[in-house]
Write a protein that holds these residues in place. Structure first.
Motif, mmCIF file in Angstrom:
data_model
loop_
_atom_site.group_PDB
_atom_site.id
_atom_site.type_symbol
_atom_site.label_atom_id
_atom_site.label_comp_id
_atom_site.label_asym_id
_atom_site.label_seq_id
_atom_site.Cartn_x
_atom_site.Cartn_y
_atom_site.Cartn_z
ATOM 1 N N GLU A 1 29.658 14.649 101.926
ATOM 2 C CA GLU A 1 29.414 15.226 100.602
ATOM 3 C C GLU A 1 29.317 16.743 100.692
ATOM 4 O O GLU A 1 28.971 17.303 101.736
ATOM 5 N N LEU A 2 29.618 17.393 99.574
ATOM 6 C CA LEU A 2 29.509 18.845 99.484
ATOM 7 C C LEU A 2 28.157 19.220 98.901
ATOM 8 O O LEU A 2 27.664 18.557 97.986
ATOM 9 N N ILE A 3 27.569 20.283 99.433
ATOM 10 C CA ILE A 3 26.340 20.829 98.867
ATOM 11 C C ILE A 3 26.580 22.301 98.544
ATOM 12 O O ILE A 3 27.418 22.963 99.170
ATOM 13 N N LEU A 4 25.865 22.817 97.555
ATOM 14 C CA LEU A 4 25.901 24.236 97.221
ATOM 15 C C LEU A 4 24.622 24.866 97.739
ATOM 16 O O LEU A 4 23.530 24.354 97.499
ATOM 17 N N VAL A 5 24.752 25.981 98.426
ATOM 18 C CA VAL A 5 23.608 26.680 98.988
ATOM 19 C C VAL A 5 23.624 28.105 98.450
ATOM 20 O O VAL A 5 24.605 28.822 98.629
ATOM 21 N N PHE A 6 22.546 28.491 97.765
ATOM 22 C CA PHE A 6 22.422 29.845 97.242
ATOM 23 C C PHE A 6 21.595 30.659 98.218
ATOM 24 O O PHE A 6 20.592 30.182 98.751
ATOM 25 N N MET A 7 22.013 31.930 98.458
ATOM 26 C CA MET A 7 21.340 32.765 99.450
ATOM 27 C C MET A 7 21.541 34.241 99.134
ATOM 28 O O MET A 7 22.331 34.583 98.259
ATOM 29 N N THR A 8 20.840 35.071 99.856
ATOM 30 C CA THR A 8 20.999 36.524 99.762
ATOM 31 C C THR A 8 21.193 37.081 101.163
ATOM 32 O O THR A 8 20.986 36.391 102.159
ATOM 33 N N GLY A 9 21.601 38.344 101.242
ATOM 34 C CA GLY A 9 21.652 39.038 102.519
ATOM 35 C C GLY A 9 22.878 38.804 103.375
ATOM 36 O O GLY A 9 22.822 39.018 104.579
ATOM 37 N N LEU A 10 23.994 38.395 102.777
ATOM 38 C CA LEU A 10 25.209 38.160 103.579
ATOM 39 C C LEU A 10 26.024 39.423 103.822
ATOM 40 O O LEU A 10 26.971 39.401 104.569
ATOM 41 N N GLY A 11 25.675 40.511 103.154
ATOM 42 C CA GLY A 11 26.397 41.760 103.382
ATOM 43 C C GLY A 11 27.528 41.976 102.393
ATOM 44 O O GLY A 11 27.588 41.356 101.331
ATOM 45 N N GLN A 12 28.435 42.865 102.768
ATOM 46 C CA GLN A 12 29.521 43.277 101.874
ATOM 47 C C GLN A 12 30.512 42.147 101.622
ATOM 48 O O GLN A 12 30.758 41.320 102.486
ATOM 49 N N THR A 13 31.056 42.134 100.430
ATOM 50 C CA THR A 13 32.043 41.139 100.028
ATOM 51 C C THR A 13 33.446 41.697 100.172
ATOM 52 O O THR A 13 33.645 42.881 100.412
ATOM 53 N N THR A 14 34.433 40.829 100.001
ATOM 54 C CA THR A 14 35.837 41.221 100.029
ATOM 55 C C THR A 14 36.498 40.684 98.772
ATOM 56 O O THR A 14 36.555 39.459 98.627
ATOM 57 N N PRO A 15 36.953 41.511 97.823
ATOM 58 C CA PRO A 15 36.831 42.970 97.836
ATOM 59 C C PRO A 15 35.386 43.402 97.653
ATOM 60 O O PRO A 15 34.543 42.627 97.197
ATOM 61 N N ALA A 16 35.115 44.665 98.015
ATOM 62 C CA ALA A 16 33.750 45.195 97.975
ATOM 63 C C ALA A 16 33.235 45.295 96.545
ATOM 64 O O ALA A 16 33.988 45.585 95.612
#
Length: 85
Positions: free
Chosen positions: A11-26
Motif C-alpha cells: 500500500e501507498l502512504i503519504l508522509v508530510f515533513m519539513t526540512g528536505l532542502g531546496q526543490t527542483t525547480p527552486a
C-alpha cells in the motif's frame, strides 16, 4: 491508518515533513507552492528497517516549506506500529 487499521505491504502512504532542502525547480524561501515542484531527488525511506520505495516527493501544494512523499510499504513489513526513517 492507525493501530486498528495499519497500512499493509504494497500500500501507498503519504508522509508530510519539513526540512528536505531546496526543490527542483527552486522555490523562493517562504513562497507558497502553486504547481508541481519536485523535492530533493534521491529521497530514500525505510519502514521497520526495510527499504521502502519512494514513488514521489514533492513540495506540498498550497504550503510553504512543507513536503509530501508517497512511499510504498515494503513486502515483509510486520503489522502494527513500525519506525519510519
Amino acid at each position: 491508518l492507525g493501530p486498528n487499521a495499519p497500512a499493509a505491504p504494497g500500500e501507498l502512504i503519504l508522509v508530510f515533513m519539513t526540512g528536505l532542502g531546496q526543490t527542483t525547480p527552486a522555490l523562493q524561501t517562504g513562497a507558497l507552492v502553486t504547481g508541481q515542484t519536485n523535492a530533493i531527488p534521491g529521497l530514500t525511506a525505510t519502514i521497520g528497517g526495510r527499504a521502502a520505495p519512494v514513488v514521489a516527493s514533492l513540495a506540498a501544494p498550497g504550503s510553504a516549506a512543507q513536503y509530501v512523499a508517497v512511499i510504498t510499504v515494503p513486502p515483509g513489513t510486520a503489522s502494527g506500529m513500525q519506525p519510519l526513517e
